[in-house]
Design a protein around this motif. Sequence first.
Motif, PDB file in Angstrom:
ATOM      1  N   GLN A 242      14.202  49.443-107.562  1.00 40.28           N
ATOM      2  CA  GLN A 242      13.432  50.680-107.831  1.00 40.28           C
ATOM      3  C   GLN A 242      13.528  50.951-106.765  1.00 40.28           C
ATOM      4  OE1 GLN A 242       9.325  50.983-109.528  1.00 40.28           O
ATOM      5  NE2 GLN A 242      10.466  52.696-110.907  1.00 40.28           N
ATOM      6  N   CYS A 243      13.810  50.861-105.468  1.00 36.69           N
ATOM      7  CA  CYS A 243      13.889  51.352-103.946  1.00 36.69           C
ATOM      8  C   CYS A 243      15.180  52.621-103.826  1.00 36.69           C
ATOM      9  CB  CYS A 243      13.694  50.531-103.362  1.00 36.69           C
ATOM     10  SG  CYS A 243      13.530  50.584-101.157  1.00 36.69           S
ATOM     11  N   PRO A 244      14.448  53.676-103.553  1.00 33.13           N
ATOM     12  CA  PRO A 244      15.437  55.149-103.303  1.00 33.13           C
ATOM     13  C   PRO A 244      16.717  54.070-102.166  1.00 33.13           C
ATOM     14  CG  PRO A 244      13.195  55.132-102.420  1.00 33.13           C
ATOM     15  CD  PRO A 244      13.361  53.643-103.171  1.00 33.13           C
ATOM     16  N   ILE A 245      15.898  53.426-100.947  1.00 28.25           N
ATOM     17  CA  ILE A 245      16.418  53.309-100.081  1.00 28.25           C
ATOM     18  C   ILE A 245      17.909  52.361-100.733  1.00 28.25           C
ATOM     19  CG2 ILE A 245      16.898  52.411 -97.850  1.00 28.25           C
ATOM     20  CD1 ILE A 245      14.396  53.199 -97.114  1.00 28.25           C
ATOM     21  N   ALA A 246      17.507  51.700-101.600  1.00 24.42           N
ATOM     22  CA  ALA A 246      18.215  50.599-101.136  1.00 24.42           C
ATOM     23  C   ALA A 246      19.225  51.277-102.939  1.00 24.42           C
ATOM     24  CB  ALA A 246      17.850  48.771-102.632  1.00 24.42           C
ATOM     25  N   ARG A 247      19.113  51.744-102.943  1.00 22.43           N
ATOM     26  CA  ARG A 247      19.680  52.730-104.414  1.00 22.43           C
ATOM     27  C   ARG A 247      21.051  53.805-103.739  1.00 22.43           C
ATOM     28  NH1 ARG A 247      15.497  54.348-108.840  1.00 22.43           N
ATOM     29  NH2 ARG A 247      15.777  52.816-110.707  1.00 22.43           N
ATOM     30  N   SER A 248      19.838  54.534-102.676  1.00 24.73           N
ATOM     31  CA  SER A 248      21.320  55.734-102.097  1.00 24.73           C
ATOM     32  C   SER A 248      22.510  54.535-101.107  1.00 24.73           C
ATOM     33  CB  SER A 248      20.300  55.575-100.755  1.00 24.73           C
ATOM     34  OG  SER A 248      19.622  57.119-101.053  1.00 24.73           O
TER      35      SER A 248
ATOM     36  N   GLU B 208       6.071  46.919-111.134  1.00 21.25           N
ATOM     37  CA  GLU B 208       4.935  46.903-110.828  1.00 21.25           C
ATOM     38  C   GLU B 208       5.519  46.599-109.539  1.00 21.25           C
ATOM     39  OE1 GLU B 208       1.234  44.507-110.087  1.00 21.25           O
ATOM     40  OE2 GLU B 208       1.790  46.404-110.946  1.00 21.25           O
ATOM     41  N   LYS B 209       6.705  45.356-109.485  1.00 21.46           N
ATOM     42  CA  LYS B 209       7.110  45.419-107.968  1.00 21.46           C
ATOM     43  C   LYS B 209       6.904  45.298-107.251  1.00 21.46           C
ATOM     44  CE  LYS B 209      11.569  43.193-106.049  1.00 21.46           C
ATOM     45  NZ  LYS B 209      12.594  42.460-106.938  1.00 21.46           N
ATOM     46  N   ILE B 210       7.180  47.672-107.180  1.00 18.26           N
ATOM     47  CA  ILE B 210       7.326  48.013-105.844  1.00 18.26           C
ATOM     48  C   ILE B 210       5.930  48.241-105.238  1.00 18.26           C
ATOM     49  CG2 ILE B 210       6.924  50.612-105.038  1.00 18.26           C
ATOM     50  CD1 ILE B 210       9.668  49.913-105.214  1.00 18.26           C
ATOM     51  N   ARG B 211       5.076  48.502-106.393  1.00 17.18           N
ATOM     52  CA  ARG B 211       3.464  48.681-106.120  1.00 17.18           C
ATOM     53  C   ARG B 211       2.904  47.403-105.294  1.00 17.18           C
ATOM     54  NH1 ARG B 211       1.627  52.757-109.583  1.00 17.18           N
ATOM     55  NH2 ARG B 211       2.532  53.014-111.250  1.00 17.18           N
ATOM     56  N   ARG B 212       3.281  45.889-106.020  1.00 20.16           N
ATOM     57  CA  ARG B 212       2.951  44.477-104.614  1.00 20.16           C
ATOM     58  C   ARG B 212       3.683  45.095-103.509  1.00 20.16           C
ATOM     59  NH1 ARG B 212       4.818  41.921-109.286  1.00 20.16           N
ATOM     60  NH2 ARG B 212       6.651  41.062-108.436  1.00 20.16           N
ATOM     61  N   HIS B 213       4.943  45.854-103.509  1.00 21.82           N
ATOM     62  CA  HIS B 213       5.482  45.676-102.504  1.00 21.82           C
ATOM     63  C   HIS B 213       4.660  46.035-101.599  1.00 21.82           C
ATOM     64  CE1 HIS B 213       8.453  44.610 -98.838  1.00 21.82           C
ATOM     65  NE2 HIS B 213       8.891  45.925 -99.353  1.00 21.82           N
ATOM     66  N   ILE B 214       4.272  47.497-102.046  1.00 22.32           N
ATOM     67  CA  ILE B 214       3.472  48.426-101.004  1.00 22.32           C
ATOM     68  C   ILE B 214       2.070  48.173-101.124  1.00 22.32           C
ATOM     69  CG2 ILE B 214       2.172  51.170-101.323  1.00 22.32           C
ATOM     70  CD1 ILE B 214       5.250  51.214-100.808  1.00 22.32           C
ATOM     71  N   ALA B 215       1.232  47.366-101.664  1.00 18.01           N
ATOM     72  CA  ALA B 215      -0.335  46.708-101.283  1.00 18.01           C
ATOM     73  C   ALA B 215       0.319  46.002-100.351  1.00 18.01           C
ATOM     74  CB  ALA B 215      -0.708  46.586-102.537  1.00 18.01           C
ATOM     75  N   GLU B 216       1.157  44.998-100.637  1.00 14.71           N
ATOM     76  CA  GLU B 216       1.279  44.162 -99.102  1.00 14.71           C
ATOM     77  C   GLU B 216       1.821  44.431 -97.803  1.00 14.71           C
ATOM     78  OE1 GLU B 216       4.437  41.513-100.672  1.00 14.71           O
ATOM     79  OE2 GLU B 216       3.827  40.972-102.288  1.00 14.71           O
ATOM     80  N   LEU B 217       2.407  45.313 -97.478  1.00 13.72           N
ATOM     81  CA  LEU B 217       2.888  46.578 -96.811  1.00 13.72           C
ATOM     82  C   LEU B 217       1.231  47.485 -96.164  1.00 13.72           C
ATOM     83  CD1 LEU B 217       5.985  48.297 -97.704  1.00 13.72           C
ATOM     84  CD2 LEU B 217       5.141  46.390 -96.620  1.00 13.72           C
TER      85      LEU B 217
ATOM     86  N   GLY C 191       5.159  56.002-105.258  1.00 10.59           N
ATOM     87  CA  GLY C 191       5.553  57.088-106.068  1.00 10.59           C
ATOM     88  C   GLY C 191       4.471  56.882-107.736  1.00 10.59           C
ATOM     89  N   PRO C 192       4.707  57.852-108.367  1.00 10.98           N
ATOM     90  CA  PRO C 192       4.569  58.188-109.399  1.00 10.98           C
ATOM     91  C   PRO C 192       5.123  57.771-110.389  1.00 10.98           C
ATOM     92  CG  PRO C 192       5.268  60.577-109.019  1.00 10.98           C
ATOM     93  CD  PRO C 192       5.208  59.549-107.659  1.00 10.98           C
TER      94      PRO C 192
END
Length: 168
Positions: A10-16, A150-159, A145-146
């Motif tokens: 889901q990471c926009p940087i990875a997709r880019s 879940e993986k992104i939410r966990r990662h952001i929470a850790e950051l 983002g909206p």
Amino acid sequence: MQRKRFDDMQCPIARSLDRVGEWWSILILRDAFYGLTRFDEFQKHLEIAPNILTRRLAGLVEEGLLEKVQYSERPPRYEYHLTARGRDFRPVLLALLQWGNSHFAPEGQSVILTDIETGKQAIPLMVDAETGKPITAATHIIAEGPAAGEKIRRHIAELVARRTGKPA
């Protein structure tokens, strides 16, 4: 060796990076911004092997950053034009230009961005389109983002926990 794809992340940087992360692709886009459109122009300017150039151009067309336009029927010849998606890559190239000039130009700046009206050097700066406020590490943070899974939410929470010292 098969290159890893990031389509499922889901990471926009990875997709880019999945679309343009290979250095030849970025240099082809740079040259397209310089006005090059034809295979032989790219090949001569980049000094790239034809088979590699063919693959990279095909990939950029497939990803929608360039469009292939026929300009001659006999023999069939094509030009490669930036699409809207490709033109939107310009700020990334300008950021790389500035970063390279700041950190990897011991002999001095060989390429600079200049203001067409004044002829003076311009220094790219990322700003918030809503407020015009410069974006810095002190004033802006990455947040979920909206559409965050879940993986992104966990990662952001850790950051956030790491930054604030509070548990996630």
